[in-house]
Structure formats: C-alpha cells, structure tokens
Design an enzyme around this catalytic site. Structure first.
Site, PDB file in Angstrom:
ATOM      1  N   LEU A 161      -2.693   1.811  18.586  1.00 43.08           N
ATOM      2  CA  LEU A 161      -2.195   3.104  19.069  1.00 43.08           C
ATOM      3  C   LEU A 161      -3.011   3.557  20.284  1.00 43.08           C
ATOM      4  CD1 LEU A 161      -1.813   4.524  15.497  1.00 43.08           C
ATOM      5  CD2 LEU A 161       0.081   4.105  17.092  1.00 43.08           C
TER       6      LEU A 161
ATOM      7  N   ASN B 267       0.828  -1.214   0.000  1.00 39.87           N
ATOM      8  CA  ASN B 267       0.000   0.000   0.000  1.00 39.87           C
ATOM      9  C   ASN B 267       0.858   1.257   0.000  1.00 39.87           C
ATOM     10  OD1 ASN B 267      -3.060  -0.426   0.137  1.00 39.87           O
ATOM     11  ND2 ASN B 267      -2.278  -2.019   1.510  1.00 39.87           N
TER      12      ASN B 267
ATOM     13  N   HIS C 149      -8.213  -1.061   6.054  1.00 36.50           N
ATOM     14  CA  HIS C 149      -8.527  -2.360   6.661  1.00 36.50           C
ATOM     15  C   HIS C 149      -9.111  -3.276   5.583  1.00 36.50           C
ATOM     16  CE1 HIS C 149      -9.583  -5.226   9.754  1.00 36.50           C
ATOM     17  NE2 HIS C 149     -10.746  -5.356   9.162  1.00 36.50           N
TER      18      HIS C 149
ATOM     19  N   MET D  82       0.812  -2.555  12.183  1.00 36.29           N
ATOM     20  CA  MET D  82       0.179  -3.599  12.986  1.00 36.29           C
ATOM     21  C   MET D  82       0.309  -3.371  14.488  1.00 36.29           C
ATOM     22  SD  MET D  82      -1.016  -5.251  10.518  1.00 36.29           S
ATOM     23  CE  MET D  82      -1.642  -6.782  11.186  1.00 36.29           C
ATOM     24  N   ARG D  83       0.280  -2.130  14.919  1.00 31.78           N
ATOM     25  CA  ARG D  83       0.294  -1.829  16.358  1.00 31.78           C
ATOM     26  C   ARG D  83      -0.956  -1.042  16.712  1.00 31.78           C
ATOM     27  NH1 ARG D  83       3.364  -4.544  19.510  1.00 31.78           N
ATOM     28  NH2 ARG D  83       3.401  -2.873  21.042  1.00 31.78           N
TER      29      ARG D  83
ATOM     30  N   ASN E   6      -6.586   4.789   8.275  1.00 30.12           N
ATOM     31  CA  ASN E   6      -6.155   3.395   8.247  1.00 30.12           C
ATOM     32  C   ASN E   6      -6.846   2.686   7.089  1.00 30.12           C
ATOM     33  OD1 ASN E   6      -5.028   0.878   9.277  1.00 30.12           O
ATOM     34  ND2 ASN E   6      -7.089   0.383  10.002  1.00 30.12           N
TER      35      ASN E   6
ATOM     36  N   GLU F 266      -7.363  -2.217  -2.766  1.00 31.04           N
ATOM     37  CA  GLU F 266      -6.744  -1.368  -1.735  1.00 31.04           C
ATOM     38  C   GLU F 266      -5.795  -0.365  -2.378  1.00 31.04           C
ATOM     39  OE1 GLU F 266      -5.029  -3.252   1.712  1.00 31.04           O
ATOM     40  OE2 GLU F 266      -6.357  -4.977   1.539  1.00 31.04           O
TER      41      GLU F 266
ATOM     42  N   LEU G  77     -10.793  -0.182  17.849  1.00 31.72           N
ATOM     43  CA  LEU G  77     -10.013  -0.883  16.819  1.00 31.72           C
ATOM     44  C   LEU G  77     -10.853  -1.087  15.549  1.00 31.72           C
ATOM     45  CD1 LEU G  77      -7.321  -2.446  16.183  1.00 31.72           C
ATOM     46  CD2 LEU G  77      -8.574  -4.512  16.855  1.00 31.72           C
TER      47      LEU G  77
HETATM   48  C1  GRF Z   1      -3.294  -4.696   3.903  1.00 37.42           C
HETATM   49  O1  GRF Z   1      -4.137  -5.758   3.589  1.00 37.42           O
HETATM   50  C2  GRF Z   1      -4.015  -3.666   4.722  1.00 37.42           C
HETATM   51  O2  GRF Z   1      -5.373  -3.572   4.414  1.00 37.42           O
HETATM   52  C3  GRF Z   1      -3.853  -4.186   6.124  1.00 37.42           C
HETATM   53  O3  GRF Z   1      -2.563  -4.734   6.167  1.00 37.42           O
HETATM   54  C4  GRF Z   1      -2.171  -5.128   4.860  1.00 37.42           C
HETATM   55  C5  GRF Z   1      -0.888  -4.426   4.566  1.00 37.42           C
HETATM   56  O4  GRF Z   1      -0.323  -4.831   3.347  1.00 37.42           O
HETATM   57  N1  GRF Z   1      -4.066  -3.150   7.100  1.00 37.42           N
HETATM   58  P1  GRF Z   1       0.899  -4.024   2.740  1.00 37.42           P
HETATM   59  O5  GRF Z   1       1.987  -4.014   3.802  1.00 37.42           O
HETATM   60  O6  GRF Z   1       0.431  -2.653   2.413  1.00 37.42           O
HETATM   61  O7  GRF Z   1       1.308  -4.807   1.535  1.00 37.42           O
END
Ligand code: GRF
Length: 216
Positions: free
Chosen positions: A97, A14, A113, A94-95, A111, A178, A148
């Site tokens: 906050l 992303n 998701h 992945m934390r 964010n 995404e 969350l």
């Molecule tokens: C993605 O699926 C996003 O939606 C989620 O974590 C993943 C991250 O993928 N929050 P990347 O590190 O952007 O490839």
C-alpha cells in the site's frame, strides 16, 4: 455498531477466523462490532466465498483495472472511508500500500505476517525459517507503516520448530496460531485497548502474557 473492514487476496482462512471465533461472536455485545465489508484485489480469491456464505458485504477492487498504486489505493480508500471503520485488517492482502494510504488509516490499519518479526519480513517465511535453523517461529500482528512488514508490533504467537518439520507442517502450525492471534488483536484495536501513538504501541489493561501466545 463499529465497523471492521477486511482486505484479502486469497484463501481467507484468517478472515474466516475473524468471522467465526468466539471472540468475534462476543463482538455482538455492546458496543458491538461487525465485519462491514470484505475487499479483495483478486476477483477469484476463494475468501470471497466465505464472505458470501456469512452474508457479509464484499467487493472486488481489481488492481489490474487501475493505472498505478495511487489510483488503486484511492479506490480502496473511497470504499473504506465510507464506513469509517474502527479497524482495517490486512488478512492475507498481497499488495503493497502507498504511504498516503498508510498515513490515512494510521492506528487502525493492521496486518498479520507469518513470522516473528523483525525476523523474516517478506515472502517464503517458513522456508527461510527452516533454512536459518531457528528453534522458534510464529506470527506477528502489527500496525502497518510505510516499511514493508516493519510497523509497530501489537502481539505475537510463537511455535516451536520441530526436527522433522517441513515447510508445510511448519506453516500449518503457525496458521493455527494466526487464527487465534488475529481475531484477538482486531478486537483489542476495535475496543481501543491497543493504540498507536507518538511513542509506539500503547496497550491498556492487557497483561504482557496476553500479547505473546506461546506453545505449539
Ligand atoms: C497468512 O499466512 C498471513 O499471515 C499472510 O498471508 C496468509 C493468508 O492466509 N499475510 P489466509 O488467506 O488468511 O488463509
């Protein structure tokens, strides 16, 4: 020039989408915005290489080096505040906050998701979507709140769930979306088209169809 800060923990696809999409290219024009800093809580996050390759400043703030969430978030805040960014993007960060961090950057902190929230907050969204038998799945970009994966929704992308889908095939289809959805939302937030006010998300000049990407 406005600043964007991206927070990552892993692969960084992303982040790559933000750095590389046509939308991102157009940010070079007036008033202009750039990814000014990539922060990772994991020293070995592959996404850091993307920042390096793109010549974007990056830094590791390893959560293991801090005594608790408050101290870790204070270290993150310090780096972010120095740039006064127009958007802070959790791009696979992945934390969880702290409420203090969330409040400090309210309205600028977004964010992505991998589900159509409020369905499937948390982990393993694609597996859970298959188990639930939903026909439509997708991704959501939302302002971050104390809850969350529960903050006000900005935009969503929907994909069909196909009969022969596996977790991997569904994840790949969602991820493609995404990569379109997130850069658009970042741009809208930076340009002030999407704001978080007392009543929720306020959208200016964006037709509703823009806020829902459909199709496979
Ligand atoms: C993605 O699926 C996003 O939606 C989620 O974590 C993943 C991250 O993928 N929050 P990347 O590190 O952007 O490839």
């Amino acid at each position: 020039m406005k600043s964007i800060v991206c927070l990552i923990s892993g692969r960084g696809s992303n982040l790559r989408a933000i750095l590389q999409t046509a939308d991102a290219q157009r940010w070079d024009s007036d008033p202009g915005a750039r990814v000014a800093l990539v922060l990772s809580n994991r020293p070995r996050a592959p996404g850091l290489q993307l920042a390096r390759d793109a010549g974007v400043p990056f830094e590791v703030v390893d959560h293991h080096a801090y005594e608790g969430r408050d101290a870790f978030d204070a270290a993150l805040s310090e780096r972010i505040e120095a740039l006064d960014p127009a958007a802070i993007v959790l791009a696979g960060f992945m934390r969880v906050l702290t409420p203090g961090f969330v409040a400090r950057f309210r309205g600028r902190l977004i964010n992505i998701h991998p589900s159509l929230l409020p369905s499937f907050p948390g982990m393993d969204t694609h597996r859970r979507a298959l188990e639930a038998g939903v026909r439509v799945h997708g991704a959501t970009v939302h302002f971050v709140s104390e809850q969350l994966d529960g903050g006000p929704i900005i935009a969503q992308a929907a994909v069909p769930v196909l009969p022969d889908d596996t977790e991997a095939s569904l994840a790949a289809r969602v991820l493609q979306k995404e990569h379109i959805l997130l850069p658009r939302c970042v741009r809208w937030v930076v340009e002030g088209k999407v704001r978080l006010d007392a009543d929720g998300v306020a959208v200016e000049g964006l037709p509703p169809a823009e806020l829902l990407l459909l199709d496979r």
